[in-house]
Design a protein around this motif. Structure first.
Motif, PDB file in Angstrom:
ATOM      1  N   ARG A  54       0.916  -1.140   0.048  1.00 19.96           N
ATOM      2  CA  ARG A  54      -0.004   0.059  -0.156  1.00 19.96           C
ATOM      3  C   ARG A  54       0.777   1.390  -0.026  1.00 19.96           C
ATOM      4  O   ARG A  54       1.902   0.891   0.355  1.00 19.96           O
ATOM      5  CB  ARG A  54      -0.988   0.073   1.198  1.00 19.96           C
ATOM      6  N   THR A  55       0.428   2.236  -0.369  1.00 21.73           N
ATOM      7  CA  THR A  55       0.915   3.745  -0.342  1.00 21.73           C
ATOM      8  C   THR A  55      -0.026   4.633   0.206  1.00 21.73           C
ATOM      9  O   THR A  55      -1.289   4.520  -0.115  1.00 21.73           O
ATOM     10  CB  THR A  55       1.501   4.226  -2.002  1.00 21.73           C
ATOM     11  N   VAL A  70      -0.545   4.131  -8.017  1.00 26.63           N
ATOM     12  CA  VAL A  70       0.729   4.475  -7.694  1.00 26.63           C
ATOM     13  C   VAL A  70       1.502   3.182  -8.444  1.00 26.63           C
ATOM     14  O   VAL A  70       1.432   2.185  -7.850  1.00 26.63           O
ATOM     15  CB  VAL A  70       1.287   4.935  -6.188  1.00 26.63           C
ATOM     16  N   GLN A  71       2.475   3.554  -9.493  1.00 25.69           N
ATOM     17  CA  GLN A  71       3.396   2.674  -9.976  1.00 25.69           C
ATOM     18  C   GLN A  71       4.707   2.261  -9.032  1.00 25.69           C
ATOM     19  O   GLN A  71       5.461   3.221  -8.676  1.00 25.69           O
ATOM     20  CB  GLN A  71       3.972   2.928 -11.247  1.00 25.69           C
ATOM     21  N   TYR A  83       3.963  -3.396 -10.077  1.00 27.89           N
ATOM     22  CA  TYR A  83       2.697  -3.207  -9.879  1.00 27.89           C
ATOM     23  C   TYR A  83       2.040  -1.901  -9.679  1.00 27.89           C
ATOM     24  O   TYR A  83       3.067  -0.942  -9.501  1.00 27.89           O
ATOM     25  CB  TYR A  83       2.291  -4.403  -8.570  1.00 27.89           C
ATOM     26  N   THR A  84       0.624  -2.003  -9.474  1.00 25.97           N
ATOM     27  CA  THR A  84       0.153  -0.549  -9.284  1.00 25.97           C
ATOM     28  C   THR A  84      -0.534  -0.809  -8.041  1.00 25.97           C
ATOM     29  O   THR A  84      -1.305  -1.812  -7.731  1.00 25.97           O
ATOM     30  CB  THR A  84      -0.890  -0.264 -10.329  1.00 25.97           C
ATOM     31  N   THR A  85      -0.296   0.146  -6.863  1.00 24.92           N
ATOM     32  CA  THR A  85      -0.966   0.170  -5.620  1.00 24.92           C
ATOM     33  C   THR A  85      -2.298   0.464  -5.661  1.00 24.92           C
ATOM     34  O   THR A  85      -2.663   1.356  -6.151  1.00 24.92           O
ATOM     35  CB  THR A  85      -0.233   0.817  -4.561  1.00 24.92           C
ATOM     36  N   PRO A  86      -3.116  -0.343  -4.769  1.00 27.71           N
ATOM     37  CA  PRO A  86      -2.848  -1.053  -3.795  1.00 27.71           C
ATOM     38  C   PRO A  86      -2.666  -2.514  -4.395  1.00 27.71           C
ATOM     39  O   PRO A  86      -3.520  -2.863  -5.288  1.00 27.71           O
ATOM     40  CB  PRO A  86      -3.723  -1.089  -2.440  1.00 27.71           C
ATOM     41  N   CYS A 105       8.691   3.612  -5.814  1.00 24.93           N
ATOM     42  CA  CYS A 105       7.316   3.957  -6.435  1.00 24.93           C
ATOM     43  C   CYS A 105       7.516   5.395  -7.137  1.00 24.93           C
ATOM     44  O   CYS A 105       8.534   6.293  -6.504  1.00 24.93           O
ATOM     45  CB  CYS A 105       6.404   4.118  -5.312  1.00 24.93           C
ATOM     46  N   GLU A 106       6.922   5.671  -7.835  1.00 28.03           N
ATOM     47  CA  GLU A 106       6.894   6.994  -8.818  1.00 28.03           C
ATOM     48  C   GLU A 106       5.487   7.666  -8.269  1.00 28.03           C
ATOM     49  O   GLU A 106       4.533   7.271  -8.458  1.00 28.03           O
ATOM     50  CB  GLU A 106       6.756   6.733 -10.254  1.00 28.03           C
ATOM     51  N   TYR A 107       5.753   8.984  -7.602  1.00 22.04           N
ATOM     52  CA  TYR A 107       4.491   9.602  -7.355  1.00 22.04           C
ATOM     53  C   TYR A 107       4.999  11.040  -7.574  1.00 22.04           C
ATOM     54  O   TYR A 107       5.891  11.752  -7.134  1.00 22.04           O
ATOM     55  CB  TYR A 107       4.250   9.347  -5.784  1.00 22.04           C
ATOM     56  N   GLU A 108       4.056  11.838  -8.175  1.00 22.67           N
ATOM     57  CA  GLU A 108       3.939  13.149  -8.558  1.00 22.67           C
ATOM     58  C   GLU A 108       5.193  13.587  -9.260  1.00 22.67           C
ATOM     59  O   GLU A 108       5.972  14.532  -8.565  1.00 22.67           O
ATOM     60  CB  GLU A 108       3.801  14.138  -7.230  1.00 22.67           C
TER      61      GLU A 108
END
Length: 171
Positions: A54-55, A70-71, A83-86, A105-108
């Protein structure tokens, strides 16, 4: 009495809608399979198990919320899982040769990294067994656990692959 139940159900439903229903329920999705980097890595697997990844991040109101979509990538000794969360992840252990995992994880527009550590459940049980013996029992159990090291037949797993994506709350 049935009107009261209907009112309560309405309040609960509205609360869920307003909070965006961000509970951390168990996922019912099929686990994401790992991609092995070699055939020997596939052959040396002791066992498989499922963990949920999870993120979370702060929302506009500075509350922690689960972020979906989130990738992420989890990389271990001999395998990679994208994978993509969750997501439920099918993870593997190599007995005493199990190593920590690298999570990205890649985020923003940023790449965030975290290490997911291995857990030796057998050693943890030994260490916790001395708790009922007070301080001296705890110290003795931890000493025995540390001295015995990792054994091939111990029960290994990982900490849950969880990542908090916000360093600071957005103001």
């Amino acid at each position: 009495m049935s009107i009261t139940i209907i009112k309560i159900a309405g309040v609960v439903s509205m609360a869920c809608i307003l909070s965006a229903c961000t509970t951390t329920q168990n996922l019912s999705t099929a686990p994401v399979e790992p991609r092995f980097t070699s055939e020997s890595a596939r052959k040396n697997v002791q066992r498989y198990f499922i963990l949920t990844s999870r993120t979370q991040a702060f929302d506009a109101n500075r509350r922690r919320v689960e972020k979906q979509g989130v990738q992420c990538r989890l990389k271990g000794n001999g395998f990679i899982t994208n994978y993509t969360t969750p997501a439920n992840l099918k993870l593997l252990v190599y007995a005493q040769n199990t190593s920590d995992l690298s999570m990205m994880c890649e985020y923003e527009g940023s790449k965030l990294f975290k290490q997911i550590t291995v857990r030796n459940l057998t050693a943890e049980k030994i260490s916790h067994s001395g708790a009922s013996g007070g301080f001296i029992g705890s110290v003795l159990a931890m000493t025995i656990s540390a001295a015995r090291g990792n054994k091939p037949n111990d029960d290994y797993t990982y900490r849950n692959p969880y990542m908090f994506l916000s360093e600071k709350s957005k103001k």
